[in-house]
Design an enzyme around this catalytic site. Sequence first.
Site, mmCIF file in Angstrom:
data_model
loop_
_atom_site.group_PDB
_atom_site.id
_atom_site.type_symbol
_atom_site.label_atom_id
_atom_site.label_comp_id
_atom_site.label_asym_id
_atom_site.label_seq_id
_atom_site.Cartn_x
_atom_site.Cartn_y
_atom_site.Cartn_z
ATOM 1 N N CYS A 1 32.180 38.251 49.893
ATOM 2 C CA CYS A 1 32.474 40.211 49.362
ATOM 3 C C CYS A 1 33.194 40.771 49.901
ATOM 4 O O CYS A 1 33.603 41.521 50.126
ATOM 5 C CB CYS A 1 31.263 40.107 49.129
ATOM 6 N N ALA A 2 34.573 39.892 50.530
ATOM 7 C CA ALA A 2 35.644 40.384 51.149
ATOM 8 C C ALA A 2 36.580 39.567 50.340
ATOM 9 O O ALA A 2 37.635 38.339 51.327
ATOM 10 C CB ALA A 2 35.412 40.433 52.473
#
Length: 453
Positions: free
Chosen positions: A376-377
């Site tokens: 999620c980055a």
Amino acid sequence: MSVSTAAADQTVCAPLPVLGRDVTVPLVTGGEVAYAALDYAASAPALQRVWDDVAAYAPYYGSVHRGAGYLSQLSTDLFENARKAVAAFLGCRQDDQVVFTRSTTDSLNLLARALPADCQVFVFETEHHASLLPWQDARVSFLDAPRTPRQAVETLERALAERDPHGPALVCFTGASNVTGELWPVRELAAAAHAHGARIVLDAAQLAPHHPVDIRELDVDWVAFSGHKLYAPFGSGVLAGRADWLRAAEPYLAGGGASRKVTRRTDGGVDVEWHDSAARHEAGSPNVIGAYSIASACKALTEAGWDTLVAREQHLVRTVREGLAEVPEVRILSLFGDDAPRVGVISFVVEGWNSSHFAAALSAEYGIGVRDGLFCAHPLVRTLLGSDPQNQGECGAPEAAPGEKSLNAIRVSFGAGTPDEHVARFVTAVKELVRDGAKWRYRTEDGRCVPAV
């Protein structure tokens, strides 16, 4: 905080008791093994202390703020005392508000809804999506990934110097990266923001479980974090800090609890007077057990002593990094370099392996749970990996967007409940997999690498 090797070795303590420490899992090669949970950065196991506190309260659960009965009054006191405990844990200022939310993501979306008109937001591309994406209704400036802490401060200073000094501005940045584990220069970034008239929200999702977070000492305006990363399950989070923007904003959710007074108008409409307290953004029946579990975790970590907890974690960090350094095929991902202070979050790639395949083998053959992917980055991981050729291997390679290489990584993360044996087993498993290969065949199923049966 830096801890010398000698000092750390002298203060290493036993891990804090957590749920799941006795769980065994089957291996594809036969037999069972104690599960090594090394995915703390996603969700940390619940502290036994937290679970015991919740279990003791559960029979007394009642509605809060709405009941005259004994259980309702007891639950209301417990809920509001949890708010005070979190405020103390964060070193909140007298006028700060502590709002209970569902998570860090929910907290930052709440703040995004509370931004004044024409607010400009500055956020580094290195952020978790929870910090990167909520600001879509504002004027957002995305800042390039810095390669040193000093460069982070200089990048922010340049961006703020070019903004309209008369309008409101907010800077959002992480305290510790969920990809590299590296600590960011929070005080220096806060000073730069305030010098240019901007406010700061600190994403402490990965910082709060590993280091003390003091709003006054760090001089930030808001802090956001999640209970499920702080050894407190049940889906609760916190947004704590300055009250003025929160009081001026429309409630995050409209409904009971947020409203102080509702009256009908003569024209048939409805007039609403909203609360000015944290209740303004806590409409509906709150997650009392979630809030209580966060408060319990805050107390447990404080009582265990941060110096001891940090020293023990740094011992584990050194064990992992030194072990991986002995494997030439492994490359640890970093923005700030090998000497940067960091928490127990380490991401890496292995030459010749697809990361999903490697993570699947760790789980199926060694009983070790890690995370693989982009965490999620996406912009950060692609920045760290994008210039390097990748041999994805035969299993688990995700589809790439047109013109883009398929990239992912492996993340190992740990904390106050991690036994030394789990870390030692992980290092041994990495060395054996790289040297000997997987013992089992794997296939791709629904985008995931799984053992072939």
